[in-house]
Design a protein around this motif. Structure first.
Motif, PDB file in Angstrom:
ATOM      1  N   THR A   1     -25.522 -24.524  -3.905  1.00 18.84           N
ATOM      2  CA  THR A   1     -25.918 -24.890  -2.775  1.00 18.84           C
ATOM      3  C   THR A   1     -26.033 -23.838  -1.606  1.00 18.84           C
ATOM      4  N   CYS A   2     -25.158 -22.958  -1.709  1.00 17.66           N
ATOM      5  CA  CYS A   2     -25.197 -21.825  -0.692  1.00 17.66           C
ATOM      6  C   CYS A   2     -26.304 -20.761  -1.198  1.00 17.66           C
ATOM      7  N   ASP A   3     -26.818 -21.062  -2.120  1.00 15.20           N
ATOM      8  CA  ASP A   3     -28.022 -20.193  -2.477  1.00 15.20           C
ATOM      9  C   ASP A   3     -29.221 -20.694  -2.104  1.00 15.20           C
ATOM     10  N   ARG A   4     -29.360 -22.148  -1.888  1.00 17.80           N
ATOM     11  CA  ARG A   4     -30.363 -22.694  -1.708  1.00 17.80           C
ATOM     12  C   ARG A   4     -31.187 -22.371  -0.421  1.00 17.80           C
ATOM     13  N   ARG A   5     -32.412 -22.701  -0.196  1.00 20.62           N
ATOM     14  CA  ARG A   5     -33.170 -21.953   0.906  1.00 20.62           C
ATOM     15  C   ARG A   5     -34.307 -23.288   1.209  1.00 20.62           C
ATOM     16  N   ASP A   6     -34.401 -24.238   0.788  1.00 22.22           N
ATOM     17  CA  ASP A   6     -35.211 -25.247   0.773  1.00 22.22           C
ATOM     18  C   ASP A   6     -35.594 -25.738   2.056  1.00 22.22           C
ATOM     19  N   GLY A   7     -34.329 -25.668   2.996  1.00 21.92           N
ATOM     20  CA  GLY A   7     -34.333 -26.143   4.233  1.00 21.92           C
ATOM     21  C   GLY A   7     -34.928 -25.226   5.108  1.00 21.92           C
TER      22      GLY A   7
ATOM     23  N   ILE B   1     -21.734 -27.703  16.960  1.00 17.42           N
ATOM     24  CA  ILE B   1     -22.777 -28.013  15.688  1.00 17.42           C
ATOM     25  C   ILE B   1     -24.186 -27.550  15.671  1.00 17.42           C
ATOM     26  N   VAL B   2     -24.730 -27.497  16.601  1.00 15.44           N
ATOM     27  CA  VAL B   2     -26.022 -26.882  16.860  1.00 15.44           C
ATOM     28  C   VAL B   2     -26.052 -25.588  16.669  1.00 15.44           C
ATOM     29  N   ASP B   3     -24.922 -24.814  17.432  1.00 18.16           N
ATOM     30  CA  ASP B   3     -24.933 -23.202  16.979  1.00 18.16           C
ATOM     31  C   ASP B   3     -24.745 -23.129  15.482  1.00 18.16           C
ATOM     32  N   CYS B   4     -23.770 -23.875  14.996  1.00 14.80           N
ATOM     33  CA  CYS B   4     -23.457 -23.552  13.424  1.00 14.80           C
ATOM     34  C   CYS B   4     -24.731 -23.782  12.622  1.00 14.80           C
ATOM     35  N   VAL B   5     -25.413 -24.722  12.921  1.00 19.69           N
ATOM     36  CA  VAL B   5     -26.745 -24.991  12.213  1.00 19.69           C
ATOM     37  C   VAL B   5     -27.857 -23.838  12.350  1.00 19.69           C
ATOM     38  N   GLU B   6     -27.760 -23.402  13.412  1.00 21.16           N
ATOM     39  CA  GLU B   6     -28.517 -22.370  13.901  1.00 21.16           C
ATOM     40  C   GLU B   6     -28.221 -21.045  13.054  1.00 21.16           C
ATOM     41  N   ALA B   7     -27.051 -21.025  12.948  1.00 18.07           N
ATOM     42  CA  ALA B   7     -26.315 -19.683  12.215  1.00 18.07           C
ATOM     43  C   ALA B   7     -26.594 -19.750  10.584  1.00 18.07           C
ATOM     44  N   ALA B   8     -26.772 -21.073  10.264  1.00 12.38           N
ATOM     45  CA  ALA B   8     -26.924 -21.229   8.734  1.00 12.38           C
ATOM     46  C   ALA B   8     -28.226 -20.566   8.134  1.00 12.38           C
ATOM     47  N   MET B   9     -29.043 -20.548   9.129  1.00 19.72           N
ATOM     48  CA  MET B   9     -30.506 -20.004   8.966  1.00 19.72           C
ATOM     49  C   MET B   9     -30.495 -18.421   9.305  1.00 19.72           C
ATOM     50  N   LEU B  10     -29.738 -18.027  10.244  1.00 16.69           N
ATOM     51  CA  LEU B  10     -29.842 -16.640  10.849  1.00 16.69           C
ATOM     52  C   LEU B  10     -28.831 -15.637  10.306  1.00 16.69           C
TER      53      LEU B  10
ATOM     54  N   PRO C   1     -25.956 -14.434   7.159  1.00 17.47           N
ATOM     55  CA  PRO C   1     -25.482 -14.617   5.667  1.00 17.47           C
ATOM     56  C   PRO C   1     -24.546 -15.983   5.691  1.00 17.47           C
ATOM     57  N   PHE C   2     -24.468 -16.329   4.389  1.00 19.11           N
ATOM     58  CA  PHE C   2     -23.553 -17.542   4.227  1.00 19.11           C
ATOM     59  C   PHE C   2     -22.124 -17.578   4.809  1.00 19.11           C
ATOM     60  N   GLU C   3     -21.413 -16.516   4.066  1.00 22.73           N
ATOM     61  CA  GLU C   3     -20.260 -16.159   4.432  1.00 22.73           C
ATOM     62  C   GLU C   3     -19.879 -15.999   6.061  1.00 22.73           C
ATOM     63  N   ALA C   4     -20.761 -15.387   6.746  1.00 23.29           N
ATOM     64  CA  ALA C   4     -20.698 -15.211   8.157  1.00 23.29           C
ATOM     65  C   ALA C   4     -20.885 -16.700   8.865  1.00 23.29           C
ATOM     66  N   GLY C   5     -21.764 -17.204   8.283  1.00 26.15           N
ATOM     67  CA  GLY C   5     -21.880 -18.631   8.742  1.00 26.15           C
ATOM     68  C   GLY C   5     -20.711 -19.751   8.836  1.00 26.15           C
ATOM     69  N   ILE C   6     -20.157 -19.548   7.441  1.00 28.45           N
ATOM     70  CA  ILE C   6     -18.947 -20.310   7.115  1.00 28.45           C
ATOM     71  C   ILE C   6     -17.733 -19.625   8.193  1.00 28.45           C
ATOM     72  N   ALA C   7     -17.659 -18.594   8.631  1.00 29.33           N
ATOM     73  CA  ALA C   7     -16.509 -18.165   9.387  1.00 29.33           C
ATOM     74  C   ALA C   7     -16.656 -18.616  10.868  1.00 29.33           C
ATOM     75  N   LYS C   8     -18.113 -18.590  11.062  1.00 33.01           N
ATOM     76  CA  LYS C   8     -18.534 -19.386  12.413  1.00 33.01           C
ATOM     77  C   LYS C   8     -18.011 -20.549  12.665  1.00 33.01           C
ATOM     78  N   GLU C   9     -18.286 -21.323  11.432  1.00 31.75           N
ATOM     79  CA  GLU C   9     -18.188 -22.767  11.621  1.00 31.75           C
ATOM     80  C   GLU C   9     -16.485 -23.131  11.515  1.00 31.75           C
ATOM     81  N   ARG C  10     -15.651 -22.396  10.888  1.00 33.01           N
ATOM     82  CA  ARG C  10     -14.417 -22.351  11.005  1.00 33.01           C
ATOM     83  C   ARG C  10     -13.702 -22.193  12.168  1.00 33.01           C
ATOM     84  N   ALA C  11     -14.278 -21.135  12.978  1.00 38.71           N
ATOM     85  CA  ALA C  11     -13.787 -20.684  14.277  1.00 38.71           C
ATOM     86  C   ALA C  11     -14.119 -21.903  15.075  1.00 38.71           C
ATOM     87  N   ALA C  12     -15.447 -22.440  15.059  1.00 39.06           N
ATOM     88  CA  ALA C  12     -15.762 -23.519  16.082  1.00 39.06           C
ATOM     89  C   ALA C  12     -14.975 -24.756  15.728  1.00 39.06           C
ATOM     90  N   PHE C  13     -14.484 -25.082  14.475  1.00 41.02           N
ATOM     91  CA  PHE C  13     -13.798 -26.177  14.245  1.00 41.02           C
ATOM     92  C   PHE C  13     -12.569 -26.221  14.588  1.00 41.02           C
TER      93      PHE C  13
END
Length: 698
Positions: free
Chosen positions: A199-205, A234-243, A245-257
């Motif tokens: 899923t981390c490699d998908r770009r459909d969305g 949540i909005v920030d993290c979903v934005e980060a998903a597109m902007l 790299p995946f691992e950076a987005g995961i780190a951002k999500e973890r810090a937000a959590f």
């Protein structure tokens, strides 16, 4: 592995079966079992695919609630999901039941998802003040785009398997045994030598970047005024998903959590979550034998009686509605019919459902018609002599062992029960208006109420989809006692210099949907006036009494129904505007008492009202009217609009600090010593370094 994740190999497919009943919660042992199982399968040359499934009634329905707000043992869920996704062999998730929160994230970590048609998927973390913390904010938008992903996460409501499939979250829907179908699919992948589809490699969305970012902007604007931190993160993290790299987005999500989990809003919402479940644990359930309730009678076809009847009809009970005359009965039946017509018009029920519920309703003016029902709920006028008359009639006609419940907001149920031959069968059911909609039900236990009657009430509440809270006998029980203290504190400030609009605005700013004077106008000032008149003889003559409400009632200004109360309601409007005549009456009352008005800040208004509520709650605990502090909080946010994200008055006091609350109470005592005197419970808890939370067992 371990006993919560079974590992087995059939042919060239490794099968990991989660078995942690009742909901396969993702506790430490489950996480470790999944992590180790994937590691083992990945290292076996004879295994070419992996199937993750769950035993019992559901795929994992979320985290282990016992771990909420506490450090988690490794591997944490994000590590488990990451390891599943990193597997070099295709991983299939076979989902049935509810894949919620971490359970959904486990499925997202798999490379393929199959689901039974009745399965549900959801990310409800926002309801606890946090956000998905195991990659949900990064993986879902890769499949669905931003709009659908944000709807899932910001609302927190599950979606069905068909909708999940339409959004691209599920690869195949299964009518039969999803685990069997999942195994066949995994076996086919293995035989074809298929590799992983991460899923981390998908770009459909991400295909429509403009729409993606427009959805981000719209939701960011929508959540800007949320009192909680999680929606914006949540909005920030979903934005980060597109902007990012995946691992950076995961780190951002973890810090937000992590940030959100420690916030006061999240603490309060976790408290509310546990408080609701704790309220259902009462001593009378121990060894109780539930009485059979298949038929229900309701006496009184007014607003409360008809609402209660609808709640019972909605739960599938045949209901016999009794009124003293044909005219009143007809009005009541017409009210019930109108409620179902509105539900039909709004698409909440269909024609057959409406017909079935009306068919289950029997209207009568003959009390003898209640001779064979299992439970009667009396809902007549709130006057002790009227209720005593009804009780005498019911005592004469009801069968032995039938339960006699009184819907009262204030009256002494011990005194009422003592007037009949079966006090052990009497219990209080304090419904909240409208009774067919409001979820709270105070179950009031009198001195001689049989434990089986109490336990039956809690079972009935579950069938009625109510949240039950046990209360002892006291004027106003739990909720109205707290409400009376809240209003008393507000009235003191009103007389000392505040205005109704100023007080209402301050409490709305705190999070209440409307302020105390707006509530009074909506409910009708005559209701609280009747209570004040009933208690007049027992009132301490030395106690401060604010008569402003009485002055309005003497003029017939009973609130919205009269067109004016604390506010004026022009042309039938439900929104009031300040009334110069009311302000003049307030000024006259101040002058008569020699009060020089002073200014109150919004913060002081909030603190005085909240301190009064917490202090009255402490008194209810001392008197054993409430079993535990969290029960008081449940009553207040389900019955009185206390903001859930504040956790209720007792939790709010804990968050502010009990010593601070106690000191503020003492500082007010010069104004009205008896009312503002801190409950001794404050001193006891402060001395022992404790909080109200420490008194919540279970």
């Amino acid at each position: 592995m371990n006993n919560q994740v079974k590992f087995e190999v059939e042919g060239n497919v490794a099968i990991l079966t989660i078995q942690n009943p009742p909901v396969n919660a993702l506790g430490a042992a489950v996480r470790q079992g999944l992590f180790d199982g994937i590691e083992k399968a990945d290292g076996m040359s004879s295994v070419n695919a992996v199937l993750i499934r769950a035993a019992g009634r559901t795929f994992p329905a979320g985290a282990d609630v016992r771990e909420f707000g506490k450090p988690r043992a490794e591997p944490i869920l994000s590590q488990v999901v990451g390891r599943i996704e990193a597997c070099s062999k295709p991983v299939v998730a076979a989902v049935h039941g509810n894949a919620l929160g971490g359970g959904f994230e486990i499925a997202l970590g798999a490379h393929y998802r199959m689901a039974s048609r009745d399965a549900k998927f959801g990310l409800p973390e926002v309801l606890l003040g946090v956000l998905p913390g195991a990659g949900g904010t990064q993986r879902v938008p890769r499949l669905t785009g931003a709009a659908a992903a944000l709807d899932l996460m910001l609302v927190g409501k599950p979606i069905g398997a068909l909708q999940a499939s339409d959004l691209g979250l599920v690869d195949a829907l299964v009518d039969g045994d999803v685990a069997k179908a999942g195994f066949a699919f995994a076996q086919d992948l293995a035989e074809k030598g298929a590799g992983p589809r991460r899923t981390c490699d998908r770009r459909d969305g991400f295909s429509d970047a403009e729409s993606y970012m427009a959805a981000i902007a719209a939701r960011r604007l929508a959540v800007a005024k949320s009192p909680l931190e999680a929606p914006a993160r949540i909005v920030d993290c979903v934005e980060a998903a597109m902007l990012l790299p995946f691992e950076a987005g995961i780190a951002k999500e973890r810090a937000a959590f992590d940030d959100c989990e420690g916030s006061e809003g999240a603490q309060a919402l976790r408290h509310a979550f546990f408080a609701e479940r704790r309220a259902a644990k009462v001593p009378e359930l121990e060894g109780a034998n539930l009485r059979e309730v298949n038929t229900i009678g309701v006496v009184g076809a007014g607003t409360m009686g008809t609402g209660i009847a609808v709640a019972c009809l909605d739960a599938g009970f045949p209901v016999t509605l009794v009124e003293r005359d044909e005219e009143g009965l007809l009005r009541g039946v017409e009210k019930i019919d109108a409620i179902y017509q509105r539900s039909l018009d709004k698409g909440r029920i269909d024609v057959d459902t409406r017909a079935a519920r009306m068919e289950a309703l029997t209207g009568t003016t003959d009390m003898d018609e209640l001779a064979q029902v299992d439970l009667v709920i009396e809902a007549v006028f709130e006057e002790i002599s009227v209720k005593e008359g009804v009780f005498a009639q019911l005592d004469a006609v009801m069968k032995p062992g039938a339960i006699l419940a009184t819907n009262t907001s204030y009256l002494d149920i011990n005194a009422l029960a003592a007037t009949i031959s079966r006090p052990q069968d009497v219990v209080g059911y304090h419904f909240f208006s409208p009774a067919n909609i409001m979820k709270l039900l105070e179950i009031v236990v009198a001195d001689r109420t049989d434990p089986d009657v109490v336990a039956t009430g809690f079972a009935l509440a579950k069938r009625l989809r109510k949240v039950p809270v046990r209360a002892g006998v006291a004027d106003g029980f739990i909720g109205n006692r707290i409400l009376a203290a809240y209003r008393q504190a507000a009235d003191f400030m009103l007389e000392d210099g505040a205005t109704p609009a100023k007080i209402d605005a301050a409490m709305r700013d705190f999070g209440f949907p409307i302020g105390p004077y707006q509530v009074l106008d909506m409910a009708g000032l005559d209701i609280s006036w009747a209570r004040r008149k009933r208690l007049a003889d027992s009132r301490d003559p030395a106690a401060r009494y604010v008569a402003i409400g009485d002055k309005l009632c003497e003029r017939g200004w009973f609130g919205q129904k009269a067109g004016r109360g604390y506010y004026i309601y022009e042309d039938g409007s439900r929104t009031g505007v300040e009334d110069p005549e009311v302000l003049a009456i307030i000024e006259e009352e101040r002058a008569a008492k020699g009060i020089s008005p002073r200014r109150f800040s919004a913060r002081e208004i909030q603190h005085r009202c909240l301190n009064a509520m917490a202090n009255e709650g402490a008194r209810l605990l001392e008197e054993a009217v409430a079993l535990r502090p969290s029960d008081i909080d449940v009553v207040m946010f389900y019955g009185y609009g206390f903001p859930r994200w504040r956790g209720g008055p007792m939790m709010a006091a804990d968050l502010r600090g009990l010593l601070e609350v106690e000191n503020e109470l003492r500082s007010y005592q010069i104004e009205e010593p008896a009312f503002w005197a801190p409950s001794p419970l404050f001193d006891e808890l402060v001395k022992n370094g404790q909080h109200f939370e420490d008194l919540n067992e279970g």
